[in-house]
Design a protein around this motif. Structure first.
Motif, PDB file in Angstrom:
ATOM      1  N   PHE A 105       0.824  -1.206   0.000  1.00  0.00           N
ATOM      2  CA  PHE A 105       0.000   0.000   0.000  1.00  0.00           C
ATOM      3  C   PHE A 105       0.862   1.261   0.000  1.00  0.00           C
ATOM      4  O   PHE A 105       0.355   2.369  -0.133  1.00  0.00           O
ATOM      5  CB  PHE A 105      -0.927  -0.003   1.228  1.00  0.00           C
ATOM      6  N   GLY A 106       2.156   1.100   0.136  1.00  0.00           N
ATOM      7  CA  GLY A 106       3.053   2.254   0.114  1.00  0.00           C
ATOM      8  C   GLY A 106       3.272   2.905   1.454  1.00  0.00           C
ATOM      9  O   GLY A 106       3.609   4.093   1.535  1.00  0.00           O
ATOM     10  N   VAL A 107       3.117   2.150   2.534  1.00  0.00           N
ATOM     11  CA  VAL A 107       3.271   2.696   3.885  1.00  0.00           C
ATOM     12  C   VAL A 107       4.705   2.497   4.366  1.00  0.00           C
ATOM     13  O   VAL A 107       5.240   1.393   4.292  1.00  0.00           O
ATOM     14  CB  VAL A 107       2.301   2.014   4.870  1.00  0.00           C
ATOM     15  N   ARG A 108       5.303   3.553   4.849  1.00  0.00           N
ATOM     16  CA  ARG A 108       6.583   3.426   5.526  1.00  0.00           C
ATOM     17  C   ARG A 108       6.328   3.402   7.023  1.00  0.00           C
ATOM     18  O   ARG A 108       5.691   4.312   7.566  1.00  0.00           O
ATOM     19  CB  ARG A 108       7.522   4.585   5.195  1.00  0.00           C
ATOM     20  N   VAL A 109       6.828   2.382   7.694  1.00  0.00           N
ATOM     21  CA  VAL A 109       6.576   2.210   9.122  1.00  0.00           C
ATOM     22  C   VAL A 109       7.838   2.523   9.921  1.00  0.00           C
ATOM     23  O   VAL A 109       8.933   2.078   9.581  1.00  0.00           O
ATOM     24  CB  VAL A 109       6.101   0.779   9.445  1.00  0.00           C
ATOM     25  N   ARG A 110       7.647   3.302  10.972  1.00  0.00           N
ATOM     26  CA  ARG A 110       8.709   3.561  11.947  1.00  0.00           C
ATOM     27  C   ARG A 110       8.150   3.289  13.340  1.00  0.00           C
ATOM     28  O   ARG A 110       6.950   3.446  13.574  1.00  0.00           O
ATOM     29  CB  ARG A 110       9.191   5.013  11.888  1.00  0.00           C
ATOM     30  N   PHE A 111       9.023   2.900  14.237  1.00  0.00           N
ATOM     31  CA  PHE A 111       8.647   2.717  15.641  1.00  0.00           C
ATOM     32  C   PHE A 111       9.404   3.733  16.478  1.00  0.00           C
ATOM     33  O   PHE A 111      10.591   3.989  16.245  1.00  0.00           O
ATOM     34  CB  PHE A 111       8.977   1.307  16.119  1.00  0.00           C
ATOM     35  N   ILE A 112       8.710   4.318  17.458  1.00  0.00           N
ATOM     36  CA  ILE A 112       9.372   5.184  18.419  1.00  0.00           C
ATOM     37  C   ILE A 112       9.100   4.637  19.815  1.00  0.00           C
ATOM     38  O   ILE A 112       8.120   3.928  20.043  1.00  0.00           O
ATOM     39  CB  ILE A 112       8.905   6.649  18.314  1.00  0.00           C
ATOM     40  N   GLY A 113       9.980   4.967  20.740  1.00  0.00           N
ATOM     41  CA  GLY A 113       9.876   4.449  22.095  1.00  0.00           C
ATOM     42  C   GLY A 113      11.140   3.706  22.483  1.00  0.00           C
ATOM     43  O   GLY A 113      12.041   3.503  21.667  1.00  0.00           O
ATOM     44  N   ASP A 114      11.195   3.282  23.726  1.00  0.00           N
ATOM     45  CA  ASP A 114      12.366   2.574  24.259  1.00  0.00           C
ATOM     46  C   ASP A 114      12.187   1.075  24.046  1.00  0.00           C
ATOM     47  O   ASP A 114      11.283   0.462  24.612  1.00  0.00           O
ATOM     48  CB  ASP A 114      12.509   2.895  25.747  1.00  0.00           C
ATOM     49  N   ARG A 115      13.041   0.475  23.239  1.00  0.00           N
ATOM     50  CA  ARG A 115      12.897  -0.943  22.902  1.00  0.00           C
ATOM     51  C   ARG A 115      13.539  -1.879  23.927  1.00  0.00           C
ATOM     52  O   ARG A 115      13.362  -3.099  23.827  1.00  0.00           O
ATOM     53  CB  ARG A 115      13.503  -1.218  21.524  1.00  0.00           C
ATOM     54  N   VAL A 116      14.258  -1.329  24.887  1.00  0.00           N
ATOM     55  CA  VAL A 116      15.039  -2.161  25.808  1.00  0.00           C
ATOM     56  C   VAL A 116      14.172  -3.186  26.528  1.00  0.00           C
ATOM     57  O   VAL A 116      14.577  -4.339  26.722  1.00  0.00           O
ATOM     58  CB  VAL A 116      15.776  -1.269  26.836  1.00  0.00           C
ATOM     59  N   ARG A 117      12.966  -2.817  26.909  1.00  0.00           N
ATOM     60  CA  ARG A 117      12.125  -3.704  27.704  1.00  0.00           C
ATOM     61  C   ARG A 117      11.322  -4.699  26.848  1.00  0.00           C
ATOM     62  O   ARG A 117      10.676  -5.607  27.379  1.00  0.00           O
ATOM     63  CB  ARG A 117      11.163  -2.864  28.563  1.00  0.00           C
ATOM     64  N   LEU A 118      11.344  -4.531  25.547  1.00  0.00           N
ATOM     65  CA  LEU A 118      10.582  -5.408  24.665  1.00  0.00           C
ATOM     66  C   LEU A 118      11.336  -6.711  24.435  1.00  0.00           C
ATOM     67  O   LEU A 118      12.563  -6.761  24.530  1.00  0.00           O
ATOM     68  CB  LEU A 118      10.321  -4.703  23.328  1.00  0.00           C
ATOM     69  N   ASP A 119      10.601  -7.783  24.097  1.00  0.00           N
ATOM     70  CA  ASP A 119      11.263  -9.076  23.898  1.00  0.00           C
ATOM     71  C   ASP A 119      11.974  -9.112  22.549  1.00  0.00           C
ATOM     72  O   ASP A 119      11.653  -8.362  21.618  1.00  0.00           O
ATOM     73  CB  ASP A 119      10.257 -10.234  24.007  1.00  0.00           C
ATOM     74  N   ASP A 120      12.957 -10.002  22.452  1.00  0.00           N
ATOM     75  CA  ASP A 120      13.832 -10.049  21.275  1.00  0.00           C
ATOM     76  C   ASP A 120      13.061 -10.325  19.985  1.00  0.00           C
ATOM     77  O   ASP A 120      13.362  -9.748  18.941  1.00  0.00           O
ATOM     78  CB  ASP A 120      14.908 -11.124  21.461  1.00  0.00           C
ATOM     79  N   LYS A 121      12.062 -11.195  20.047  1.00  0.00           N
ATOM     80  CA  LYS A 121      11.304 -11.523  18.831  1.00  0.00           C
ATOM     81  C   LYS A 121      10.549 -10.311  18.327  1.00  0.00           C
ATOM     82  O   LYS A 121      10.533 -10.029  17.116  1.00  0.00           O
ATOM     83  CB  LYS A 121      10.331 -12.673  19.093  1.00  0.00           C
ATOM     84  N   LEU A 122       9.930  -9.569  19.232  1.00  0.00           N
ATOM     85  CA  LEU A 122       9.196  -8.377  18.831  1.00  0.00           C
ATOM     86  C   LEU A 122      10.141  -7.338  18.244  1.00  0.00           C
ATOM     87  O   LEU A 122       9.834  -6.721  17.208  1.00  0.00           O
ATOM     88  CB  LEU A 122       8.438  -7.797  20.029  1.00  0.00           C
ATOM     89  N   ILE A 123      11.286  -7.139  18.866  1.00  0.00           N
ATOM     90  CA  ILE A 123      12.262  -6.174  18.341  1.00  0.00           C
ATOM     91  C   ILE A 123      12.716  -6.580  16.942  1.00  0.00           C
ATOM     92  O   ILE A 123      12.826  -5.739  16.035  1.00  0.00           O
ATOM     93  CB  ILE A 123      13.474  -6.066  19.287  1.00  0.00           C
ATOM     94  N   ARG A 124      12.952  -7.869  16.742  1.00  0.00           N
ATOM     95  CA  ARG A 124      13.369  -8.340  15.414  1.00  0.00           C
ATOM     96  C   ARG A 124      12.290  -8.063  14.372  1.00  0.00           C
ATOM     97  O   ARG A 124      12.577  -7.589  13.266  1.00  0.00           O
ATOM     98  CB  ARG A 124      13.675  -9.840  15.464  1.00  0.00           C
ATOM     99  N   LEU A 125      11.030  -8.320  14.715  1.00  0.00           N
ATOM    100  CA  LEU A 125       9.925  -8.069  13.788  1.00  0.00           C
ATOM    101  C   LEU A 125       9.786  -6.579  13.491  1.00  0.00           C
ATOM    102  O   LEU A 125       9.520  -6.187  12.342  1.00  0.00           O
ATOM    103  CB  LEU A 125       8.624  -8.614  14.375  1.00  0.00           C
TER     104      LEU A 125
END
Length: 250
Positions: A105-125
């Motif tokens: 659809f032409g969407v560019r996705v970015r994430f903001i926030g502190d990733r330190v507390r997130l699990d490794d699989k979610l960060i990889r995705l």
């Protein structure tokens, strides 16, 4: 989502006269929506995730180039373990399921926030989704995940202080144009319009620095019931506002 040619081959949306270029949304009311239907709160979060797709697809119709959504705050860890685990599972599932359609659809996705507390699989995705959509320009979707405005400013200040200590930045040169370069949103324009659903009239630690001159709309609609038509009405209403940014018209 409907398919469309990839990347820069998209026809760029025309900005509606006077309409918002960047809309930020505090997506509130999922839990109450589910409770009203006698369902668990996670049922509402799943319904809310589906609503995101409709609003993202609607952005080009209203001339909105940038959409930032508040998915999970630094304070949301205080919720029950069951709800937090369910939300993290939902985020992983959403990213895995939507990567291809978002890119098409032409969407560019970015994430903001502190990733330190997130699990490794979610960060990889998250990293994979950002990389897969990096060439797109039709809609810039920013997802605030484990995000808090105060936390963001604190992290930005730490990075700024490190550059001062390393001799990379003259402390006498620090002004209000300097700090934004250290924020998570440094590549984004400030939001023009901030919408909060569900009837709550507070900003909940969302984009504190960036929203200094944003217009706000606090609406009663619960997020899973928020429609493209209502989104369009709010964008149109924004175009009728007199934005002076502290000045006085003569």
């Amino acid at each position: 989502m409907p398919t469309a040619p990839k990347g820069n081959s998209h026809t760029e949306p025309k900005i509606a006269p006077g309409g918002p270029r960047h809309v930020a949304i505090i997506m509130d009311g999922n839990g109450r929506w589910a409770t009203q239907r006698g369902r668990p709160r996670l049922f509402g979060h799943h319904a809310g995730a589906k609503r995101v797709r409709e609003i993202v697809e609607a952005c080009p119709d209203f001339g909105v180039e940038y959409l930032t959504i508040f998915a999970f705050s630094t304070e949301n860890w205080k919720r029950t373990q069951v709800e937090v685990a369910g939300l993290m599972s939902l985020f992983r599932r959403y990213i895995s399921k939507e990567t291809r359609s978002l890119s098409e659809f032409g969407v560019r996705v970015r994430f903001i926030g502190d990733r330190v507390r997130l699990d490794d699989k979610l960060i990889r995705l998250m990293n994979e989704l950002e990389a897969a959509t990096a060439h797109n320009t039709r809609v810039h979707l920013t997802i605030a995940l484990n995000y808090g405005g105060r936390d963001e400013v604190a992290r930005a200040t730490q990075r700024l202080a490190q550059d001062v200590a390393a001799g990379k930045l003259d402390p006498e040169a620090v002004d209000e144009e300097t700090l934004p370069k250290y924020l998570d949103t440094y590549v984004l324009p400030d939001p023009d319009l901030v919408i909060r659903t569900s009837g709550e009239a507070r900003i909940s630690n969302f984009l504190l620095w960036q929203s200094a001159y944003a217009e706000y709309e606090f609406i009663d609609t619960l997020w899973p019931d928020f429609t493209k038509a209502e989104f369009g009405s709010l964008c149109a209403a924004y175009g009728g506002r007199d934005r002076r940014f502290g000045a006085v018209k003569t």
